[in-house]
Design a protein around this motif. Sequence first.
Motif, PDB file in Angstrom:
ATOM      1  N   TYR A 159      38.886  53.001  41.543  1.00  0.00           N
ATOM      2  CA  TYR A 159      38.172  53.402  42.377  1.00  0.00           C
ATOM      3  C   TYR A 159      38.265  55.088  42.915  1.00  0.00           C
ATOM      4  O   TYR A 159      37.395  55.588  43.244  1.00  0.00           O
ATOM      5  CB  TYR A 159      38.028  52.587  43.608  1.00  0.00           C
ATOM      6  CG  TYR A 159      37.351  51.362  43.210  1.00  0.00           C
ATOM      7  CD1 TYR A 159      35.774  51.229  43.132  1.00  0.00           C
ATOM      8  CD2 TYR A 159      37.823  50.106  43.193  1.00  0.00           C
ATOM      9  CE1 TYR A 159      35.330  49.993  42.990  1.00  0.00           C
ATOM     10  CE2 TYR A 159      37.296  48.940  42.719  1.00  0.00           C
ATOM     11  CZ  TYR A 159      35.870  48.810  42.733  1.00  0.00           C
ATOM     12  OH  TYR A 159      35.292  47.562  42.399  1.00  0.00           O
ATOM     13  N   ASP A 175      34.571  46.912  37.962  1.00  0.00           N
ATOM     14  CA  ASP A 175      35.048  48.179  38.636  1.00  0.00           C
ATOM     15  C   ASP A 175      35.592  49.162  37.326  1.00  0.00           C
ATOM     16  O   ASP A 175      35.485  48.614  36.354  1.00  0.00           O
ATOM     17  CB  ASP A 175      36.688  47.443  39.285  1.00  0.00           C
ATOM     18  CG  ASP A 175      37.513  46.914  38.210  1.00  0.00           C
ATOM     19  OD1 ASP A 175      38.265  47.515  37.705  1.00  0.00           O
ATOM     20  OD2 ASP A 175      37.345  45.432  38.267  1.00  0.00           O
ATOM     21  N   GLU A 208      37.421  42.421  43.925  1.00  0.00           N
ATOM     22  CA  GLU A 208      37.823  41.842  42.863  1.00  0.00           C
ATOM     23  C   GLU A 208      37.220  40.440  42.397  1.00  0.00           C
ATOM     24  O   GLU A 208      36.729  39.743  43.538  1.00  0.00           O
ATOM     25  CB  GLU A 208      39.462  41.569  42.709  1.00  0.00           C
ATOM     26  CG  GLU A 208      40.421  42.933  42.971  1.00  0.00           C
ATOM     27  CD  GLU A 208      41.771  42.499  42.867  1.00  0.00           C
ATOM     28  OE1 GLU A 208      42.159  41.348  42.826  1.00  0.00           O
ATOM     29  OE2 GLU A 208      42.508  43.541  43.037  1.00  0.00           O
TER      30      GLU A 208
END
Length: 362
Positions: free
Chosen positions: A98, A156, A298
């Motif tokens: 990220y 992600d 997550e």
Amino acid sequence: MHLIASSFKGKKVFITGHTGFKGTWLSLLMLEMGAVVCGVSLDASPLRFLYHKAKLEQHMTSYLFDMTDREKLASVITSFQPDIVFHLAAQPIVTESYRDPVTTYQSNVMGTVSLLHCLSLLSKPVYTLFITTDKVYADTKQEGAYTETDTLGGHDPYSASKACCEMVIDSWRRSFFPVTQFDSHQTAIAIARSGNVIGGGDMNPTRLLPSCIENILAGQPITLHNHNATRHFQYIIDVIHAYALLVAKLIEDPYTYSEPWNVASNADQAMDVVRFVKTVIAIYGKGQYIISQQQKPETEFLVLDNSKIQSKLGWIPSTSIQEAISRSVAFYKKQDQANVYRLMQQEIQYYYQEGIGRRACL
């Protein structure tokens, strides 16, 4: 040593990411099996604690550079002429992906492309295992375990980058290394999907067990951000044994085993984060935890189905979570004072002499 050692004795084994936690353990396993080992990694930073403490560079050839440098990688690979390749090098941290998604994609995807290109420069049989992750699966919110045929995805940047890697590998194999033409190109490729590997010597605080150890030693509470998350937690030597077994089978029959494989503990061994941390605290003998209201992005439930590798390869994870945590904690308590190379050797010897030896496995 296990019967599969004969597949590696005297062979040239090339490992990318050899200074990392799994890479260090795998490198030592290959050395124990009698292989000639060469590795390339981006760096040997202080986070590579285990690699430094084991002084592994004294036992193998080690190169430190960015493997997206295709010319440099090609020079090393064509000079070494590997028989076997394990690809572990990656930017493996979700939170880091990220913070720096561009580098994550560059390292993971283009590093894979670079290696695939270099394999095509070899005019000899070469057997390659690409290590990806359990996070390559699209988060479908399903309650059951993911099988190898489930849809790949990843919301992600890290997970998506590894799913991209698998697409690249599959495309490259179909385009340049088709399984049915192995006798012509002599390049066999398999993929291992595994995650949440625990064991002594891992000092990366972004992972759960090292974070627990770091906070226990500092007298600080362990902060849990995703306490309801359920995961497979697997013992490091169970996992690297599976990698070795996959390559041994790939050498034996590249036509059958050039596929993706889930490397995971049994479904009944999956554990939520709170229970895992409570077990660590109980085994270590001290520690406490707090639950943070700040959640990290997550997947909550991520469990893989390992029936394929059990039925087709005979691999059965032989170490329970309880034993894996216990052996890992014992290693952490010894690692600052011990000869770490010897300590790792003892763990591997115990595994093959006592672990697998008393359980059903190949």
